[in-house]
Write an enzyme that holds these catalytic residues in place. Structure first.
Site, mmCIF file in Angstrom:
data_model
loop_
_atom_site.group_PDB
_atom_site.id
_atom_site.type_symbol
_atom_site.label_atom_id
_atom_site.label_comp_id
_atom_site.label_asym_id
_atom_site.label_seq_id
_atom_site.Cartn_x
_atom_site.Cartn_y
_atom_site.Cartn_z
ATOM 1 N N TYR A 1 0.834 -1.211 0.000
ATOM 2 C CA TYR A 1 0.000 0.000 0.000
ATOM 3 C C TYR A 1 0.869 1.262 0.000
ATOM 4 O O TYR A 1 0.603 2.213 -0.742
ATOM 5 C CB TYR A 1 -0.888 -0.052 1.244
ATOM 6 C CG TYR A 1 -1.903 1.055 1.382
ATOM 7 C CD1 TYR A 1 -3.018 1.115 0.551
ATOM 8 C CD2 TYR A 1 -1.769 2.024 2.385
ATOM 9 C CE1 TYR A 1 -3.967 2.119 0.706
ATOM 10 C CE2 TYR A 1 -2.709 3.021 2.552
ATOM 11 C CZ TYR A 1 -3.812 3.069 1.715
ATOM 12 O OH TYR A 1 -4.750 4.064 1.870
ATOM 13 N N LYS B 1 0.874 4.129 -2.820
ATOM 14 C CA LYS B 1 0.481 5.513 -2.495
ATOM 15 C C LYS B 1 1.641 6.499 -2.722
ATOM 16 O O LYS B 1 1.404 7.653 -3.093
ATOM 17 C CB LYS B 1 -0.030 5.579 -1.053
ATOM 18 C CG LYS B 1 -1.373 4.856 -0.856
ATOM 19 C CD LYS B 1 -2.454 5.409 -1.762
ATOM 20 C CE LYS B 1 -3.836 4.874 -1.435
ATOM 21 N NZ LYS B 1 -4.873 5.389 -2.344
HETATM 22 P P1 NAP Z 1 -13.315 2.196 1.604
HETATM 23 O O1 NAP Z 1 -14.399 2.697 2.481
HETATM 24 O O2 NAP Z 1 -12.768 0.823 1.812
HETATM 25 O O3 NAP Z 1 -13.801 2.349 0.080
HETATM 26 C C1 NAP Z 1 -12.988 1.937 -0.967
HETATM 27 C C2 NAP Z 1 -13.668 2.333 -2.250
HETATM 28 O O4 NAP Z 1 -12.800 1.999 -3.331
HETATM 29 C C3 NAP Z 1 -14.986 1.622 -2.463
HETATM 30 O O5 NAP Z 1 -15.917 2.558 -2.950
HETATM 31 C C4 NAP Z 1 -14.651 0.580 -3.524
HETATM 32 O O6 NAP Z 1 -15.707 0.319 -4.437
HETATM 33 C C5 NAP Z 1 -13.556 1.312 -4.297
HETATM 34 N N1 NAP Z 1 -12.719 0.414 -5.082
HETATM 35 C C6 NAP Z 1 -11.732 -0.411 -4.648
HETATM 36 N N2 NAP Z 1 -11.179 -1.064 -5.682
HETATM 37 C C7 NAP Z 1 -11.825 -0.613 -6.798
HETATM 38 C C8 NAP Z 1 -11.708 -0.906 -8.172
HETATM 39 N N3 NAP Z 1 -10.804 -1.787 -8.607
HETATM 40 N N4 NAP Z 1 -12.537 -0.266 -9.050
HETATM 41 C C9 NAP Z 1 -13.447 0.629 -8.609
HETATM 42 N N5 NAP Z 1 -13.604 0.939 -7.301
HETATM 43 C C10 NAP Z 1 -12.807 0.319 -6.414
HETATM 44 O O7 NAP Z 1 -12.043 3.124 1.665
HETATM 45 P P2 NAP Z 1 -11.868 4.690 1.935
HETATM 46 O O8 NAP Z 1 -11.302 4.818 3.304
HETATM 47 O O9 NAP Z 1 -13.067 5.449 1.577
HETATM 48 O O10 NAP Z 1 -10.675 4.972 0.922
HETATM 49 C C11 NAP Z 1 -10.798 5.802 -0.218
HETATM 50 C C12 NAP Z 1 -9.405 6.187 -0.660
HETATM 51 O O11 NAP Z 1 -8.759 6.908 0.386
HETATM 52 C C13 NAP Z 1 -8.513 4.986 -0.953
HETATM 53 O O12 NAP Z 1 -7.678 5.276 -2.059
HETATM 54 C C14 NAP Z 1 -7.692 4.859 0.305
HETATM 55 O O13 NAP Z 1 -6.466 4.219 0.077
HETATM 56 C C15 NAP Z 1 -7.515 6.309 0.676
HETATM 57 N N6 NAP Z 1 -7.162 6.542 2.081
HETATM 58 C C16 NAP Z 1 -8.029 6.216 3.088
HETATM 59 C C17 NAP Z 1 -7.644 6.465 4.404
HETATM 60 C C18 NAP Z 1 -8.526 6.163 5.582
HETATM 61 O O14 NAP Z 1 -8.076 6.358 6.710
HETATM 62 N N7 NAP Z 1 -9.758 5.714 5.400
HETATM 63 C C19 NAP Z 1 -6.392 7.032 4.667
HETATM 64 C C20 NAP Z 1 -5.552 7.341 3.618
HETATM 65 C C21 NAP Z 1 -5.950 7.101 2.321
HETATM 66 P P3 NAP Z 1 -16.821 -0.842 -4.220
HETATM 67 O O15 NAP Z 1 -17.321 -0.725 -2.817
HETATM 68 O O16 NAP Z 1 -17.870 -0.508 -5.239
HETATM 69 O O17 NAP Z 1 -16.139 -2.150 -4.501
#
Ligand code: NAP
Length: 245
Positions: A152, A156
């Site tokens: 990851y 990133k």
């Molecule tokens: P999440 O709740 O797990 O949601 C992940 C999303 O990504 C879901 O909508 C999922 O779609 C979509 N997804 C994953 N693989 C995909 C693919 N191959 N094609 C299309 N959609 C895909 O995660 P989140 O926390 O909202 O994360 C969103 C972004 O922020 C990510 O890039 C994550 O790495 C980044 N981020 C999050 C955090 C945190 O603390 N939460 C921190 C740093 C960065 P489906 O549900 O439709 O499968």
């Protein structure tokens, strides 16, 4: 800001908040999802009921053919993508010694290859229009590292390097490319962490609490504005002070 915006992985979590915020800003929003069809449709209905414009589009953004089709579908329904938010991502954590090839490939495909595929698909129209905003969701893990997340963190950090290269390539064409690096945000991705890991993360946050998806959406909205035209190649951490230099 009556622009066409595509948010990948927008059915839930941060993507959902970003899609909602861009719709509030006046954009016609393409809500991309892979498996969360119902949630994506519910979001479209919520945006529409509030007077906004949105439509849901299926597509695995790590699949080149699916990405081509996604952009074609969005163009036919709403128009060419003017604001691209590469948000889709996943984790598959484990210590390096035990990390399987598939753990690496799955995360690199979802978190980095997807950004390449979608950006490549979006860029031609943006250059033609002499206007574009690409906002890539990286992570503080790409800045500082984190044990158990070599795949990851590589993806990133790769998103940041990729964004800076593309920012330089198209800087003179009216296209900006920036990253938002969230810290510890309350979504499904972080809900599953063991309590001890949650406490350890919280103790490293000067503000002492988790962020909300809307905190990230605010930063994305800022980069998407016309008035942010002189800002490109930047990384904005939304992390309660976690990564202060
Ligand atoms: P999440 O709740 O797990 O949601 C992940 C999303 O990504 C879901 O909508 C999922 O779609 C979509 N997804 C994953 N693989 C995909 C693919 N191959 N094609 C299309 N959609 C895909 O995660 P989140 O926390 O909202 O994360 C969103 C972004 O922020 C990510 O890039 C994550 O790495 C980044 N981020 C999050 C955090 C945190 O603390 N939460 C921190 C740093 C960065 P489906 O549900 O439709 O499968």
């Amino acid at each position: 800001m009556a622009r066409v915006a595509l948010v990948t992985g927008a059915g839930r979590g941060i993507g959902r908040a970003v899609a909602k915020r861009l719709a509030e800003d006046g954009c016609a929003v393409a809500v991309n999802y892979r498996s969360s069809a119902e949630a994506a449709q519910a979001l479209v209905e919520e945006i529409t009921a509030a007077g906004g414009t949105a439509q849901a589009f299926a597509g695995d953004v790590s699949d080149p053919e699916a990405v081509k089709k996604l952009f074609e579908d969005v163009k036919n329904a709403l128009g060419p993508v003017e604001i691209l938010v590469n948000n889709a991502g996943r984790t598959q954590d484990g210590l390096l010694m035990r990390m399987k090839d598939a753990d690496w490939d799955n995360v690199l495909d979802a978190d980095l290859k997807s950004v390449f595929l979608c950006t490549r698909e979006a860029i031609r129209n943006m250059v033609r229009a002499k206007w574009g905003r690409i906002i890539n969701i990286s992570s503080v893990v790409g800045l500082t590292g984190n044990p158990g997340q070599a795949n990851y963190g590589a993806a990133k950090a790769g998103v940041i390097g990729f964004s800076k290269c593309v920012a330089r390539e198209y800087a003179a064409k009216g296209v900006t490319v920036n990253c938002v690096a969230p810290g510890y945000i309350a979504t499904d991705m972080t809900k599953v962490l063991p309590d001890a890991a949650k406490q350890a993360i919280l103790s490293g946050i000067p503000q002492g609490h988790q962020g909300a998806p809307e905190d990230v959406a605010n930063a994305v909205s800022f980069f998407a504005q016309d008035s942010s035209s002189y800002i490109t190649g930047q990384v904005l951490a939304v992390d309660g002070g976690m990564t202060m230099a």
